[in-house]
Design an enzyme around this catalytic site. Sequence first.
Site, PDB file in Angstrom:
ATOM      1  CG  ASP A 123      -1.978  -0.996   1.240  1.00 58.27           C
ATOM      2  OD1 ASP A 123      -2.210  -1.597   0.173  1.00 58.27           O
ATOM      3  OD2 ASP A 123      -2.580  -1.223   2.303  1.00 58.27           O
ATOM      4  CG  HIS A 124       2.428   2.498   3.406  1.00 57.48           C
ATOM      5  ND1 HIS A 124       1.371   3.393   3.443  1.00 57.48           N
ATOM      6  CD2 HIS A 124       2.279   1.699   4.482  1.00 57.48           C
ATOM      7  CE1 HIS A 124       0.637   3.138   4.508  1.00 57.48           C
ATOM      8  NE2 HIS A 124       1.152   2.116   5.157  1.00 57.48           N
TER       9      HIS A 124
ATOM     10  NE  ARG B 154       6.565  15.856  -5.954  1.00 51.41           N
ATOM     11  CZ  ARG B 154       7.769  16.178  -6.434  1.00 51.41           C
ATOM     12  NH1 ARG B 154       8.102  15.850  -7.659  1.00 51.41           N
ATOM     13  NH2 ARG B 154       8.627  16.821  -5.689  1.00 51.41           N
TER      14      ARG B 154
ATOM     15  CG  HIS C 124      -6.780  -1.732   3.140  1.00 51.51           C
ATOM     16  ND1 HIS C 124      -6.667  -1.329   4.455  1.00 51.51           N
ATOM     17  CD2 HIS C 124      -8.110  -1.724   2.875  1.00 51.51           C
ATOM     18  CE1 HIS C 124      -7.876  -1.093   4.958  1.00 51.51           C
ATOM     19  NE2 HIS C 124      -8.764  -1.305   4.005  1.00 51.51           N
TER      20      HIS C 124
ATOM     21  NE  ARG D 162      -6.893   2.535   4.892  1.00 46.28           N
ATOM     22  CZ  ARG D 162      -7.525   2.570   6.053  1.00 46.28           C
ATOM     23  NH1 ARG D 162      -8.676   3.188   6.167  1.00 46.28           N
ATOM     24  NH2 ARG D 162      -7.003   2.013   7.116  1.00 46.28           N
TER      25      ARG D 162
ATOM     26  NE  ARG E 108      -6.530   6.666   4.179  1.00 45.83           N
ATOM     27  CZ  ARG E 108      -6.687   6.451   5.491  1.00 45.83           C
ATOM     28  NH1 ARG E 108      -5.673   6.013   6.202  1.00 45.83           N
ATOM     29  NH2 ARG E 108      -7.819   6.676   6.095  1.00 45.83           N
TER      30      ARG E 108
ATOM     31  CD  GLU F 101      -5.272  -5.348   4.685  1.00 45.29           C
ATOM     32  OE1 GLU F 101      -5.606  -4.206   5.046  1.00 45.29           O
ATOM     33  OE2 GLU F 101      -4.134  -5.788   4.836  1.00 45.29           O
TER      34      GLU F 101
ATOM     35  CB  THR G 110      -6.430  -1.652   9.855  1.00 39.83           C
ATOM     36  OG1 THR G 110      -6.342  -1.452   8.443  1.00 39.83           O
ATOM     37  CG2 THR G 110      -7.717  -2.379  10.173  1.00 39.83           C
TER      38      THR G 110
ATOM     39  CD  GLU H 297      -3.664 -10.353   8.349  1.00 38.01           C
ATOM     40  OE1 GLU H 297      -4.050 -10.693   7.214  1.00 38.01           O
ATOM     41  OE2 GLU H 297      -2.985  -9.330   8.563  1.00 38.01           O
TER      42      GLU H 297
ATOM     43  CG  HIS I  47      -1.615  -3.610  11.984  1.00 40.18           C
ATOM     44  ND1 HIS I  47      -1.060  -2.594  12.704  1.00 40.18           N
ATOM     45  CD2 HIS I  47      -2.435  -3.015  11.083  1.00 40.18           C
ATOM     46  CE1 HIS I  47      -1.532  -1.437  12.273  1.00 40.18           C
ATOM     47  NE2 HIS I  47      -2.358  -1.664  11.278  1.00 40.18           N
ATOM     48  N   GLY I  48       2.033  -4.054  12.220  1.00 45.80           N
ATOM     49  CA  GLY I  48       3.067  -3.535  13.119  1.00 45.80           C
ATOM     50  C   GLY I  48       4.262  -4.461  13.280  1.00 45.80           C
TER      51      GLY I  48
ATOM     52  N   GLY J  68       3.855  -4.837   5.905  1.00 47.58           N
ATOM     53  CA  GLY J  68       3.944  -3.756   4.929  1.00 47.58           C
ATOM     54  C   GLY J  68       4.880  -2.642   5.341  1.00 47.58           C
ATOM     55  CG  HIS J  69       4.895   1.445   8.076  1.00 48.42           C
ATOM     56  ND1 HIS J  69       5.847   1.754   9.014  1.00 48.42           N
ATOM     57  CD2 HIS J  69       4.556   2.610   7.471  1.00 48.42           C
ATOM     58  CE1 HIS J  69       6.064   3.060   8.985  1.00 48.42           C
ATOM     59  NE2 HIS J  69       5.301   3.606   8.061  1.00 48.42           N
TER      60      HIS J  69
HETATM   61  N1  PXP Z   1      -2.747  -6.940   7.920  1.00 42.79           N
HETATM   62  C1  PXP Z   1      -3.799  -6.098   7.874  1.00 42.79           C
HETATM   63  C2  PXP Z   1      -5.164  -6.682   7.914  1.00 42.79           C
HETATM   64  C3  PXP Z   1      -3.601  -4.700   7.761  1.00 42.79           C
HETATM   65  O1  PXP Z   1      -4.673  -3.879   7.729  1.00 42.79           O
HETATM   66  C4  PXP Z   1      -2.295  -4.210   7.647  1.00 42.79           C
HETATM   67  C5  PXP Z   1      -2.063  -2.747   7.457  1.00 42.79           C
HETATM   68  O2  PXP Z   1      -2.686  -2.307   6.307  1.00 42.79           O
HETATM   69  C6  PXP Z   1      -1.234  -5.125   7.676  1.00 42.79           C
HETATM   70  C7  PXP Z   1      -1.482  -6.493   7.845  1.00 42.79           C
HETATM   71  C8  PXP Z   1       0.176  -4.702   7.543  1.00 42.79           C
HETATM   72  O3  PXP Z   1       0.539  -3.880   8.628  1.00 42.79           O
HETATM   73  P1  PXP Z   1       1.907  -3.122   8.607  1.00 42.79           P
HETATM   74  O4  PXP Z   1       1.868  -2.160   7.470  1.00 42.79           O
HETATM   75  O5  PXP Z   1       1.957  -2.458   9.938  1.00 42.79           O
HETATM   76  O6  PXP Z   1       2.986  -4.152   8.428  1.00 42.79           O
END
Ligand code: PXP
Length: 236
Positions: free
Chosen positions: A8-9, A17, A42, A44, A48, A69, A100, A150, A190-191, A212-213
């Site tokens: 996503d990022h 841009r 994802h 959304r 975004r 997602e 999320t 998940e 997540h995280g 992801g992040h």
């Molecule tokens: N899983 C789900 C369901 C999420 O919503 C996200 C964030 O979009 C992630 C995993 C990945 O999280 P992160 O970007 O913190 O690694």
Amino acid sequence: MLLGVNIDHVATLRNARGGVEPDVLAAAKICEKCGASSITTHLREDRRHIKDEDVKLISENIKINLNLEMAVTDEMQKIALKIKPHSVCLVPEKRQEVTTEGGLDVAGQSDKITNFVKPLVDAGIEVSLFIDPTEEQVKASAKTGAQFIEMHTGSYSNAYGTENEEIEFLKLKNSAKLAQELGLRVNAGHGLNYENVHRMHEIDDLYELNIGHSIISKAVFTGLEQAVNEMNNLVK
Ligand code: PXP
């Protein structure tokens, strides 16, 4: 244990841009080349980061699985049934949130989720429910017809290295065990980052982590030296 990469990022950066760089499909292909088992995007409600065209392009051009997602809305169900990704992960969505923030309240809306899941499963799409690691949510998830949960690892990730780490970790470990006993397969995400991910190996039979992040953040620094050198050679 498999690695799914959330890109996503890459789209967040592109959209800053409004152009085409960095190319989201190129990012997906690099993840594929490096052995990722799936690409997560994802889509959304506010679009975004990932846009409809990205999902379509990725779904048509990668060989590994696409995990879409999405929120529990009619619009998203229609899109999923049209694109037919390998899997969908149902998440709660609030417009104002940065990411999320919590898991889907399956226990509080079990009929709605069960009805939402059925046409997706009937269409051959694997369905995963993104839930907080609690007994209540796991038990409710097992009755919906979804094949996967998940587990939201955000609380564990935030607690990592603090006195609460063990409490948050045990919620994940116990929820995974219960889910598996109830016939669900278990993913987590997540995280998660390069420091805290190792403890996921202490949870039996986790299928896939979605990250992801931290990967996209690290990529900025692992790639920055080459990027500056290449430009410097052109400028000098
Ligand atoms: N899983 C789900 C369901 C999420 O919503 C996200 C964030 O979009 C992630 C995993 C990945 O999280 P992160 O970007 O913190 O690694």
